[in-house]
Design a protein around this motif. Structure first.
Motif, short mmCIF file in Angstrom:
data_model
loop_
_atom_site.label_atom_id
_atom_site.label_comp_id
_atom_site.label_asym_id
_atom_site.label_seq_id
_atom_site.Cartn_x
_atom_site.Cartn_y
_atom_site.Cartn_z
N ILE A 38 -7.96 -43.13 -48.67
CA ILE A 38 -7.52 -43.88 -47.50
C ILE A 38 -6.01 -44.10 -47.53
N ASP A 39 -5.45 -44.21 -48.73
CA ASP A 39 -4.01 -44.43 -48.86
C ASP A 39 -3.22 -43.34 -48.16
N TYR A 40 -3.56 -42.10 -48.48
CA TYR A 40 -2.77 -40.97 -47.97
C TYR A 40 -3.30 -40.45 -46.63
N ALA A 41 -4.60 -40.58 -46.39
CA ALA A 41 -5.17 -40.08 -45.13
C ALA A 41 -4.79 -40.96 -43.95
N VAL A 42 -4.64 -42.28 -44.19
CA VAL A 42 -4.40 -43.21 -43.09
C VAL A 42 -3.21 -44.14 -43.33
N LEU A 43 -3.24 -44.90 -44.42
CA LEU A 43 -2.32 -46.03 -44.55
C LEU A 43 -0.85 -45.62 -44.67
N GLU A 44 -0.56 -44.46 -45.25
CA GLU A 44 0.83 -44.03 -45.31
C GLU A 44 1.33 -43.50 -43.97
N LYS A 45 0.42 -43.15 -43.07
CA LYS A 45 0.81 -42.53 -41.80
C LYS A 45 0.79 -43.50 -40.62
#
Length: 468
Positions: free
Chosen positions: A247-254
């Protein structure tokens, strides 16, 4: 109302030999009465929460259901992943399940294998996260660091946002010691707790926007889901086509909706024996001792005995863990490297990384107490009212001796009761079943004999637990 989503996957290989593939760390009670999974549910008491929604591996489903039942949760929905695809898809499945019947609840996503010392501080942070989630924020909880830990991921904070949070600038993988020290000194970084809070619908909207491949695969998997007892099975083919990402890289960073809420609650991911030593009460010599242990001139050690007396003399900074079928002795400073031992065990085609000598089943458990050429001896425990599958074996016969309780035995066309100090015999190829009709556990000794004694020599004709 908050819907807790408990992520109960993972293998916990760094806590071998206690944690195994089929009995990982989230189901273990490390020196206490409650497992890490059960502790996760316990710390929700006092919050306005619905029943938890579990996400777990297919092969752990009965463990998860049994442990939740023991702490008072019945009629749960347990989502089964055919195979791990990291946190972004798993949370998507849970969000879709939580939104059935047109609901859009706030999800509190928790890992089942973490330890939190201060329940009140945890709940205070959750309430702050809930307030931000109501304002259409995707909340991640950042642990206030107290040391330059190299075993955790980090999150760099940005500007403060109204409601006791910060913008997310960057997720950082586990750093080296020098970088970890600089992160701590800067005061700009939190440990990544893997705990999140947001509206289910908002998460799915942002996932569809930033990672449509995951969203579409999960939607297809849920469109063809089936129900079996407590379990929700998603479509295997559709889910296996899903990309794997956190979830960190798939959503929260974007996303531009992500925020960090600080949490200072005595958190640990219990990721190694050294981490467990950190959170376990210790004696005046710095030793954490559990089980049948005698130590002299011993300091700063973690020593656990499950079955036998463990005695130490003149040692320091060791991890010593004894189980019924394996013993680990390691330098405490090398605790993060135990995974390499597990890989070596697997490479040598052994089974000690997969199962314990005592194996748990939905009907009870069995302990393999002796194995030899063409024979095997097990101690079997059947819970009151439980029944093993109607089955037969091509290559082995079985002799059953009842030690306590009463067994209802079906042997071919005949059914009868076997009580304490009585025995019966199941020939090779005979259809049979074993049931406990009583109100106390049934204990018996099983002696298997034959040319092949593997667990895969079972042909099931009928099973109340839906096993094949």
């Amino acid at each position: 109302m908050i819907v807790p989503v408990i992520m109960a996957g993972g293998s916990g290989t760094r806590l071998w030999p206690l944690s195994r593939k089929l009995y990982p760390k989230q189901f273990i009670a490390f020196g206490g009465e409650l497992s890490l999974l059960q502790q996760t549910t316990e710390r929700l008491q006092g919050l306005d929460c619905a029943k938890p929604l579990l996400v777990c591996n297919e092969e752990h489903r009965f463990l998860a259901a049994e442990q939740m039942l023991r702490v008072g949760f019945e009629d749960l929905s347990i989502l089964l992943e055919p195979e791990g695809r990291n946190t972004a898809p798993a949370i998507a499945l849970a969000a879709m399940q939580a939104m059935k019947n047109g609901q859009d609840p706030i999800l509190l996503v928790l890992a089942a294998d973490h330890h939190i010392k201060n329940k009140d501080a945890f709940q205070q942070s959750v309430l702050k996260g809930k307030a931000l989630a109501k304002k259409d924020k995707l909340v991640t909880f950042g642990i206030v660091p107290h040391s330059p830990e190299t075993g955790y991921g980090y999150i760099k904070k940005g500007s403060a946002v109204k409601g006791d949070g910060f913008e997310i600038l960057q997720f950082v993988e586990k750093p080296g010691s020098a970088k970890a020290a600089s992160y701590l000194e800067s005061g700009e970084y939190f440990w990544n707790s893997g705990t999140f809070m947001f509206r289910a619908g908002l998460y799915l909207e942002e996932l569809k926007l930033h990672n449509p491949g995951i969203f579409e695969a999960c939607r297809a998997a849920m469109d063809n889901k089936t129900h079996d007892l407590h379990f929700v099975r998603v479509d295997k083919k559709a889910f296996l086509s899903c990309p794997s990402d956190s979830i960190d890289y798939a959503v929260l960073e974007k996303t531009d909706k992500g925020v960090i809420v600080p949490m200072d609650a005595g958190w640990s991911d219990v990721g190694s024996w050294s981490a467990l030593w950190d959170i376990t009460p210790r004696d005046e010599n710095g030793n954490a001792l559990q089980g049948d242990v005698i130590s002299q001139a011993t300091s700063n050690c973690f020593i656990m005995s499950e079955d036998k007396l463990v005695a130490t003399l003149g040692v320091e900074n060791l991890i010593v863990v004894e189980t019924r079928d394996a013993v680990l002795v390691a330098d405490r400073r090398k605790a993060q490297d135990i995974k390499s031992l597990v890989l070596e065990i697997e490479k040598n085609k052994r089974s000690e990384h997969i199962i314990h000598r005592e194996v748990f089943r939905p009907w009870g458990s069995y302990d393999c107490i002796d194995v030899g050429n063409r024979y095997q001896v097990k101690r079997i425990t059947v819970k009151p009212g439980a029944k093993l599958s109607v089955q037969m074996h091509h290559h082995r016969a079985e002799h059953w001796v009842v030690v306590s309780g009463t067994a209802k035995v079906t042997n071919g066309q005949e059914s009868f009761l076997v009580t304490e100090n009585q025995s019966t015999y199941i020939p090779v190829g005979q259809t049979h079943s074993l049931e406990n009709p009583g109100s106390i556990p049934l204990e018996l000794i099983e002696v298997q004999s034959g040319s092949y004694l593997g667990e895969d020599d079972i042909v099931r004709f009928e099973d109340k637990y839906g096993r094949r």
